[in-house]
Design a protein around this motif. Structure first.
Motif, mmCIF file in Angstrom:
data_model
loop_
_atom_site.group_PDB
_atom_site.id
_atom_site.type_symbol
_atom_site.label_atom_id
_atom_site.label_comp_id
_atom_site.label_asym_id
_atom_site.label_seq_id
_atom_site.Cartn_x
_atom_site.Cartn_y
_atom_site.Cartn_z
ATOM 1 N N PHE A 1 0.837 -1.194 0.000
ATOM 2 C CA PHE A 1 0.000 0.000 0.000
ATOM 3 C C PHE A 1 0.876 1.249 0.000
ATOM 4 C CE2 PHE A 1 -2.829 -3.069 2.205
ATOM 5 C CZ PHE A 1 -3.757 -3.155 1.181
ATOM 6 N N GLY A 2 0.402 2.298 -0.590
ATOM 7 C CA GLY A 2 1.134 3.547 -0.605
ATOM 8 C C GLY A 2 0.659 4.436 -1.732
ATOM 9 N N PRO A 3 1.343 5.524 -1.979
ATOM 10 C CA PRO A 3 0.909 6.482 -3.015
ATOM 11 C C PRO A 3 0.797 5.870 -4.405
ATOM 12 C CG PRO A 3 2.590 7.430 -1.583
ATOM 13 C CD PRO A 3 2.521 5.987 -1.240
ATOM 14 N N ALA A 4 1.574 4.772 -4.651
ATOM 15 C CA ALA A 4 1.542 4.179 -5.996
ATOM 16 C C ALA A 4 0.172 3.637 -6.357
ATOM 17 C CB ALA A 4 2.583 3.056 -6.090
ATOM 18 N N GLN A 5 -0.671 3.347 -5.367
ATOM 19 C CA GLN A 5 -2.007 2.849 -5.662
ATOM 20 C C GLN A 5 -2.928 3.957 -6.164
ATOM 21 O OE1 GLN A 5 -2.792 -0.188 -5.836
ATOM 22 N NE2 GLN A 5 -1.600 -1.414 -4.388
ATOM 23 N N GLY A 6 -2.510 5.195 -6.037
ATOM 24 C CA GLY A 6 -3.284 6.295 -6.607
ATOM 25 C C GLY A 6 -4.563 6.634 -5.870
ATOM 26 N N LEU A 7 -4.611 6.387 -4.582
ATOM 27 C CA LEU A 7 -5.807 6.681 -3.795
ATOM 28 C C LEU A 7 -5.665 8.015 -3.083
ATOM 29 C CD1 LEU A 7 -6.800 3.358 -2.039
ATOM 30 C CD2 LEU A 7 -8.008 4.541 -3.848
ATOM 31 N N ALA A 8 -6.765 8.760 -3.028
ATOM 32 C CA ALA A 8 -6.793 9.984 -2.244
ATOM 33 C C ALA A 8 -6.850 9.626 -0.761
ATOM 34 C CB ALA A 8 -8.003 10.828 -2.623
ATOM 35 N N ASN A 9 -6.373 10.523 0.084
ATOM 36 C CA ASN A 9 -6.474 10.293 1.520
ATOM 37 C C ASN A 9 -7.939 10.106 1.914
ATOM 38 O OD1 ASN A 9 -3.752 10.572 1.695
ATOM 39 N ND2 ASN A 9 -3.778 12.562 2.727
ATOM 40 N N GLY A 10 -8.193 9.201 2.846
ATOM 41 C CA GLY A 10 -9.560 8.934 3.276
ATOM 42 C C GLY A 10 -9.658 7.540 3.847
ATOM 43 N N ARG A 11 -10.884 7.076 4.087
ATOM 44 C CA ARG A 11 -11.075 5.743 4.617
ATOM 45 C C ARG A 11 -11.900 4.921 3.637
ATOM 46 N NH1 ARG A 11 -15.312 5.931 9.726
ATOM 47 N NH2 ARG A 11 -17.180 6.488 8.559
ATOM 48 N N TYR A 12 -11.546 3.618 3.570
ATOM 49 C CA TYR A 12 -12.135 2.741 2.576
ATOM 50 C C TYR A 12 -12.381 1.354 3.181
ATOM 51 C CZ TYR A 12 -10.064 6.229 -0.581
ATOM 52 O OH TYR A 12 -9.709 7.397 -1.212
ATOM 53 N N ARG A 13 -13.311 0.630 2.563
ATOM 54 C CA ARG A 13 -13.441 -0.800 2.808
ATOM 55 C C ARG A 13 -12.574 -1.534 1.783
ATOM 56 N NH1 ARG A 13 -15.419 -1.001 7.845
ATOM 57 N NH2 ARG A 13 -17.589 -0.310 8.031
ATOM 58 N N LEU A 14 -11.929 -2.634 2.224
ATOM 59 C CA LEU A 14 -11.109 -3.433 1.328
ATOM 60 C C LEU A 14 -11.805 -4.770 1.089
ATOM 61 C CD1 LEU A 14 -8.462 -3.941 -0.227
ATOM 62 C CD2 LEU A 14 -7.470 -4.777 1.915
ATOM 63 N N GLY A 15 -11.887 -5.178 -0.176
ATOM 64 C CA GLY A 15 -12.571 -6.420 -0.492
ATOM 65 C C GLY A 15 -11.896 -7.193 -1.597
ATOM 66 N N VAL A 16 -12.335 -8.443 -1.770
ATOM 67 C CA VAL A 16 -11.836 -9.303 -2.828
ATOM 68 C C VAL A 16 -12.990 -9.626 -3.777
ATOM 69 C CG1 VAL A 16 -12.203 -11.372 -1.435
ATOM 70 C CG2 VAL A 16 -10.634 -11.492 -3.341
ATOM 71 N N VAL A 17 -12.713 -9.643 -5.081
ATOM 72 C CA VAL A 17 -13.734 -9.883 -6.104
ATOM 73 C C VAL A 17 -13.228 -10.980 -7.030
ATOM 74 C CG1 VAL A 17 -15.121 -8.884 -7.950
ATOM 75 C CG2 VAL A 17 -14.472 -7.477 -5.974
ATOM 76 N N ILE A 18 -14.052 -12.004 -7.245
ATOM 77 C CA ILE A 18 -13.707 -13.111 -8.143
ATOM 78 C C ILE A 18 -14.411 -12.911 -9.475
ATOM 79 C CG2 ILE A 18 -13.708 -15.626 -8.442
ATOM 80 C CD1 ILE A 18 -14.286 -15.849 -5.432
ATOM 81 N N ASP A 19 -13.666 -13.020 -10.559
ATOM 82 C CA ASP A 19 -14.216 -13.109 -11.920
ATOM 83 C C ASP A 19 -15.205 -11.979 -12.225
ATOM 84 O OD1 ASP A 19 -14.570 -14.231 -14.457
ATOM 85 O OD2 ASP A 19 -16.278 -15.426 -13.784
ATOM 86 N N ARG A 20 -14.744 -10.762 -11.994
ATOM 87 C CA ARG A 20 -15.600 -9.616 -12.327
ATOM 88 C C ARG A 20 -15.894 -9.595 -13.829
ATOM 89 N NH1 ARG A 20 -14.170 -4.523 -13.982
ATOM 90 N NH2 ARG A 20 -11.979 -5.082 -13.630
ATOM 91 N N GLN A 21 -15.004 -10.180 -14.645
ATOM 92 C CA GLN A 21 -15.154 -10.178 -16.089
ATOM 93 C C GLN A 21 -16.233 -11.148 -16.581
ATOM 94 O OE1 GLN A 21 -12.382 -10.743 -14.365
ATOM 95 N NE2 GLN A 21 -11.239 -8.818 -14.618
#
Length: 618
Positions: free
Chosen positions: A563-583
């Motif tokens: 995690f860090g600035p390379a992920q391109g997220l603005a400062n704030g709070r988020y939920r983290l999740g996993v997604v299978i086969d979105r395609q």
């Protein structure tokens, strides 16, 4: 024959945690030093309630003056005679007392043991100590709030006769399991014989537990009657500093059995309990003590109803806390003339009584079976507790739930598990289940369930249901499609600086009957507290599979997300999740279980440390 007026041994001053608002005042149940006393100078009731708060099948008789049956913190715990029909004017159960629905008034010889004068002030606080209702958002808690109270009024404004008291003891010995007597009286052979009968013949020959106060006369050479009898437990008083109360009588030899918390003149008002008329009060002296011991007897019998009187007394003796060892001078057997075997400890008593049945190394074979095939089991059920277990049912269930959240099909292999001594085990190898009944083709979790009927109180109920986590049972041809499911997704640590990795946990399982194709597993963050949106895709996706039926992919084997600035997220709070086969590359029977967010953790971007750092807060 008349006898002298009973000598009450206290002065009533009119002065886990349960939700009862006055519980914080009840230092005798849970002492944190809240009233200036020594922390843990209590009977550890709150810890005992983690195992049991008592059973309504256990009844504690209060032999005293009139008892307030309508007190809001007591009325739901008043014993109701199942053999009596209220108000019909008949002695339905044939015990010699007409309409004794809620006990008996032996002083007035009627079926109303309620107070009828200002002198009836003593039974209600005693009953409240033993079994006031708990967790009703009102008033106080008690030692055994799940047990029942049998009112036996033996006195009022005048003096009872020996016959009246003897009759009350015989009645209580036939109707109750435990007798609490917070009074002293002149010694009498008829009363002693009645108590002997209750101690040996009560509870269908197992014997009633008898608890009586030692007295308040500061005597060092005598305790009151009937506490002085061999078959009665003489209960004295200890303080909120875990020393004997100076007024509490004792005598040479084996007179005092235990101490229980009560007042310390000049330092504490006593213990908090009920007052007749719906109120509450501080209660003092050794009269506060027998109901506490009676309550712990109720907890023990709730776990082990077949224990004899002597077995229960042994548990109380062996689990008492050896308070004030310098002042008590316990001998080699652990006994002190002044302190008895020590101060009552409810938690240790129930732990020593209770079993802990656990399924050990459960497995089954084969992993795939025809619709009319046979399964065999391995492993054991072991008693990990300190107390012997009672016989109970052992069952085997199929579940369609990946996490064994539902018990869907009971296999025809149930057995009646015999009683197990501490450390003993029951092997599963001889047990087999034939699927001769209609079990639909498909994949299932298979597990073992001990005592589903919950008839056995245990120190730990969480190990009574165990399923095979490493493999699924395929019945018949299985299902015809793929069902990829996210199980147990998590991440840690709870805090990390920028560019530090986060570990993953959980797995992707194929609960279908066919091999899956390769699919993408992605990690997303969402600004929605409920994880209802996919707002930002992290650059850590992975392709997994194919997965065969019942095959799982362990997310911990993936490279850790940095995690860090390379992920391109603005400062704030988020939920983290996993997604299978979105395609949508894989056709599945159920797509609803392909996305799983951790909803009990926020991912905080930016904040207290270096710019762009990510922090996790539960």
């Amino acid at each position: 024959m008349e006898w002298a007026e009973p000598n009450f041994v206290i002065e009533v001053r009119r002065a886990y945690m349960p939700n009862d608002p006055y519980f914080p005042l009840q230092w005798h149940l849970n002492n944190t030093g809240q009233t200036g006393g020594l922390p843990d100078a209590d009977i550890d009731a709150a810890e005992a309630w983690d195992v049991t708060s008592g059973s309504p099948r256990v009844t504690i008789a209060i032999l005293d003056d009139g008892l307030d049956l309508d007190h809001p913190d007591l009325r739901d715990n008043i014993f109701t005679n199942p053999g009596e029909i209220a108000g019909n004017g008949h002695d339905d159960d044939g015990n010699g007392f007409v309409d004794d629905v809620h006990g008996w008034d032996f002083y007035a010889d009627d079926n109303n043991p309620q107070p009828d004068s200002a002198m009836d002030y003593h039974a209600t606080p005693c009953a409240g100590m033993a079994a006031a209702v708990m967790d009703n958002t009102a008033g106080v808690a008690s030692v055994a709030p799940g047990c029942k109270i049998l009112p036996c009024r033996i006195m009022g404004e005048g003096d009872p006769t020996v016959y009246q008291l003897s009759q009350a003891i015989h009645y209580a010995g036939a109707m109750a399991d435990v007798l609490s007597m917070s009074w002293t009286a002149p010694a009498d052979s008829t009363i002693a014989a009645s108590l002997q009968h209750a101690a040996t013949s009560g509870r269908s020959g197992l014997g009633c537990l008898l608890c009586a106060a030692t007295g308040n006369q500061s005597s060092s050479d005598a305790i009151g009657f009937p506490a002085s009898l061999d078959n009665v437990m003489g209960i004295g008083a200890s303080t909120f500093r875990d020393v004997r109360s100076a007024y509490s009588n004792y005598a040479p030899g084996y007179g005092v059995f235990l101490l229980a918390p009560s007042s310390e003149p000049g330092l504490t008002n006593g213990v908090y309990t009920l007052r007749p008329g719906g109120g509450y009060q501080w209660f003092t002296g050794t009269s506060a003590c027998p109901p506490q011991v009676a309550g712990v007897c109720g907890l023990i019998l709730s776990i082990a109803p077949s224990f004899s009187r002597l077995q229960v007394e042994t548990i109380l003796r062996d689990t008492a806390d050896k308070i004030d060892p310098a002042g008590a001078a316990y001998d080699a057997t652990g006994y002190s003339n002044a302190y008895g075997y020590g101060r009552l400890n409810a938690d240790r008593a129930v732990i020593l009584t209770a079993p802990d049945l656990a399924a050990i190394a459960f497995d089954f074979q084969p992993k795939a079976v025809a619709a009319d095939g046979t399964l065999s089991f391995s492993g054991s059920v072991r008693n990990l507790g300190s107390g012997a277990s009672a016989p109970c049912w052992l069952e085997f269930w199929l579940s369609r739930s990946p996490s064994y959240a539902t018990l869907d099909i009971l296999l025809n292999a149930s057995v009646f598990l015999p009683a197990l001594a501490p450390g003993a085990e029951f092997r599963l190898e001889p047990i087999a289940a034939n699927l001769s009944f209609a079990v639909p083709d498909g994949l299932y979790r298979l597990g073992i369930v001990i005592d589903r009927q919950n008839e056995q109180i245990e120190t730990d109920e969480s190990n009574n249901t165990v399923y095979q986590e490493d493999s699924l049972l395929q019945v018949g041809a299985g299902s015809t499609n793929v069902d990829l499911t996210v199980e147990g997704f998590d991440f840690w640590p709870a805090w990390t600086a920028a560019a530090e990795p986060i570990a993953l946990a959980g797995r992707i399982v194929n609960f279908g009957g066919q091999m899956s194709c390769e699919v993408w597993v992605e990690f997303w963050v969402s600004t929605d507290p409920a994880g209802g949106s996919l707002d930002h895709l992290l650059c850590d996706s992975a392709k997994i599979g194919p997965l065969g039926p019942a095959e799982a992919f362990d997310l911990s084997t993936l490279h850790r997300i940095v995690f860090g600035p390379a992920q391109g997220l603005a400062n704030g709070r988020y939920r983290l999740g996993v997604v299978i086969d979105r395609q949508g590359a894989q056709v599945e029977t159920n797509k609803n279980n392909n996305t799983l967010y951790r909803l009990d953790k926020w991912l905080i971007v930016g904040g207290a440390t270096a710019a762009g750092a990510w922090h996790f807060y539960p």
